[in-house]
Scaffold this motif. Structure first.
Motif, mmCIF file in Angstrom:
data_model
loop_
_atom_site.group_PDB
_atom_site.id
_atom_site.type_symbol
_atom_site.label_atom_id
_atom_site.label_comp_id
_atom_site.label_asym_id
_atom_site.label_seq_id
_atom_site.Cartn_x
_atom_site.Cartn_y
_atom_site.Cartn_z
ATOM 1 N N MET A 30 -1.502 -6.758 -38.807
ATOM 2 C CA MET A 30 -0.649 -7.659 -38.056
ATOM 3 C C MET A 30 -1.450 -8.812 -37.467
ATOM 4 O O MET A 30 -2.635 -8.653 -37.164
ATOM 5 N N TYR B 236 -0.877 -11.616 -34.266
ATOM 6 C CA TYR B 236 -0.069 -11.991 -33.110
ATOM 7 C C TYR B 236 -0.599 -13.301 -32.539
ATOM 8 O O TYR B 236 -1.800 -13.578 -32.576
ATOM 9 N N PRO C 144 1.966 -11.038 -26.374
ATOM 10 C CA PRO C 144 1.713 -11.399 -27.773
ATOM 11 C C PRO C 144 3.013 -11.427 -28.577
ATOM 12 O O PRO C 144 3.878 -10.580 -28.409
ATOM 13 N N ASN D 12 8.888 4.344 -30.255
ATOM 14 C CA ASN D 12 7.574 4.622 -29.678
ATOM 15 C C ASN D 12 7.336 3.576 -28.593
ATOM 16 O O ASN D 12 7.635 2.393 -28.797
ATOM 17 N N TYR E 272 4.581 1.938 -25.545
ATOM 18 C CA TYR E 272 3.151 1.760 -25.303
ATOM 19 C C TYR E 272 2.907 0.969 -24.021
ATOM 20 O O TYR E 272 3.664 0.049 -23.688
ATOM 21 N N TYR F 29 -0.333 -1.288 -22.623
ATOM 22 C CA TYR F 29 -1.648 -1.877 -22.859
ATOM 23 C C TYR F 29 -2.089 -2.611 -21.601
ATOM 24 O O TYR F 29 -1.267 -3.087 -20.824
ATOM 25 N N LEU G 271 -5.402 0.025 -25.135
ATOM 26 C CA LEU G 271 -4.287 0.954 -25.098
ATOM 27 C C LEU G 271 -4.502 1.966 -23.979
ATOM 28 O O LEU G 271 -5.537 2.621 -23.916
ATOM 29 N N VAL H 171 5.910 9.052 -27.922
ATOM 30 C CA VAL H 171 6.751 9.131 -29.115
ATOM 31 C C VAL H 171 8.102 9.759 -28.806
ATOM 32 O O VAL H 171 8.939 9.905 -29.708
ATOM 33 N N LEU I 43 0.857 -4.888 -20.385
ATOM 34 C CA LEU I 43 1.846 -5.188 -21.413
ATOM 35 C C LEU I 43 2.504 -3.906 -21.900
ATOM 36 O O LEU I 43 1.831 -2.936 -22.238
ATOM 37 N N MET J 75 7.687 0.210 -30.733
ATOM 38 C CA MET J 75 7.625 0.232 -32.183
ATOM 39 C C MET J 75 8.718 1.167 -32.682
ATOM 40 O O MET J 75 8.933 2.241 -32.108
ATOM 41 N N LEU K 15 4.483 -3.689 -33.940
ATOM 42 C CA LEU K 15 4.583 -3.526 -32.489
ATOM 43 C C LEU K 15 5.187 -4.804 -31.896
ATOM 44 O O LEU K 15 4.856 -5.913 -32.322
ATOM 45 N N HIS K 16 6.089 -4.625 -30.912
ATOM 46 C CA HIS K 16 6.712 -5.767 -30.239
ATOM 47 C C HIS K 16 6.433 -5.673 -28.751
ATOM 48 O O HIS K 16 6.617 -4.605 -28.152
ATOM 49 N N PHE K 17 6.044 -6.782 -28.145
ATOM 50 C CA PHE K 17 5.596 -6.786 -26.757
ATOM 51 C C PHE K 17 6.612 -7.409 -25.807
ATOM 52 O O PHE K 17 7.383 -8.302 -26.178
ATOM 53 N N GLY K 18 6.552 -6.939 -24.559
ATOM 54 C CA GLY K 18 7.222 -7.619 -23.475
ATOM 55 C C GLY K 18 6.372 -8.773 -22.987
ATOM 56 O O GLY K 18 5.290 -9.055 -23.542
#
Lengths: 111, 113
Positions: free
Chosen positions: A34, A36, A44, B32, B34, B36, B46, B51, B90, B94, B102-105
């Motif tokens: 990936m 970002y 990101p 999922n 996460y 960070y 991380l 999960v 963060l 997922m 993976l997608h972040f706030g």
């Protein structure tokens, strides 16, 4: 040795240049890769997501993965000042839930 | 479409005070989740991932903890903050399965004074 390595820069290029951002990784089990983009004080944003080796293109962005040399690249064509940000590469294994990130490369595109 | 909400955006807390950061995901089930941390000018570390409800994996031993009381809710806590806890936190999600990024706030900037 860190699992994903990336030159932190900073990298400064003139507007319109082709930008090459690179990462290396050590874990041969990585299958997903990936890129970002992160603007200052923001989370990101996913740019590219690829599986295994090969190229993937999306507009001005091209992601390239060479698993034989464990090398990941992101190319930005016709770079714009709005591309100025930190670029993070990341990798994960197929049956593993953790995503491992490089430290990021800071890019400035000068008008 | 899926969205992730993280709050607060910024937080200034004294050393020794408690911490609670919350993250929720909309538009998906059984993601999922996460947490960070990103120190200034450094990469993403991380801290925890989950999960499923009540399932927490810790990556870094420290004075932080995480909980997942509901399917799409992930909470990062501390009983007593240290100066070294300052950073950009963060939350990310997922989709369950292998073929998902993976997608972040938008993160919480925490300053411990």
């Amino acid at each position: 040795q860190k699992e994903v390595e990336q030159d932190p820069g900073p990298l400064s290029v003139p507007e319109g240049a082709i930008v090459s951002l690179n990462c290396t990784y050590s874990n041969s089990a990585f299958q997903y890769f990936m890129w970002y983009r992160q603007y200052s004080r923001k989370g990101p944003e996913l740019l590219m997501y690829t599986y295994s080796s090969g190229n993937k293109e999306d507009g001005r962005f091209t992601a390239q993965v060479d698993k034989s040399s464990k090398y990941i690249s992101l190319f930005i064509r016709d770079s714009q000042p709005s591309d100025s940000a930190t670029y993070l590469c990341a990798s994960k294994e197929t049956s593993y839930d953790k995503v491992i990130f490089g430290p990021g490369t800071s890019l400035s595109v000068i008008p | 479409s899926q969205t992730i909400h993280q709050w607060p955006a910024t937080l200034v807390q004294p050393v020794g005070s408690p911490l609670s950061l919350e993250c929720t995901v909309e538009g998906t089930s059984n993601p999922n989740l996460y947490w960070y941390r990103q120190a200034a000018g450094r990469g993403l570390q991380l801290l925890f991932y989950s999960v499923g409800i009540g399932q927490i994996s810790s990556e870094v031993p420290q004075n932080l903890s995480a909980s997942r009381p509901q399917d799409r809710q992930f909470i990062l806590s501390s009983k007593k903050l240290l100066l070294s806890d300052s950073g950009f936190y963060l939350c990310a999600w997922m989709r369950t399965g292998n073929n998902s990024p993976l997608h972040f706030g938008n993160g919480t900037r925490l300053t411990v004074t």
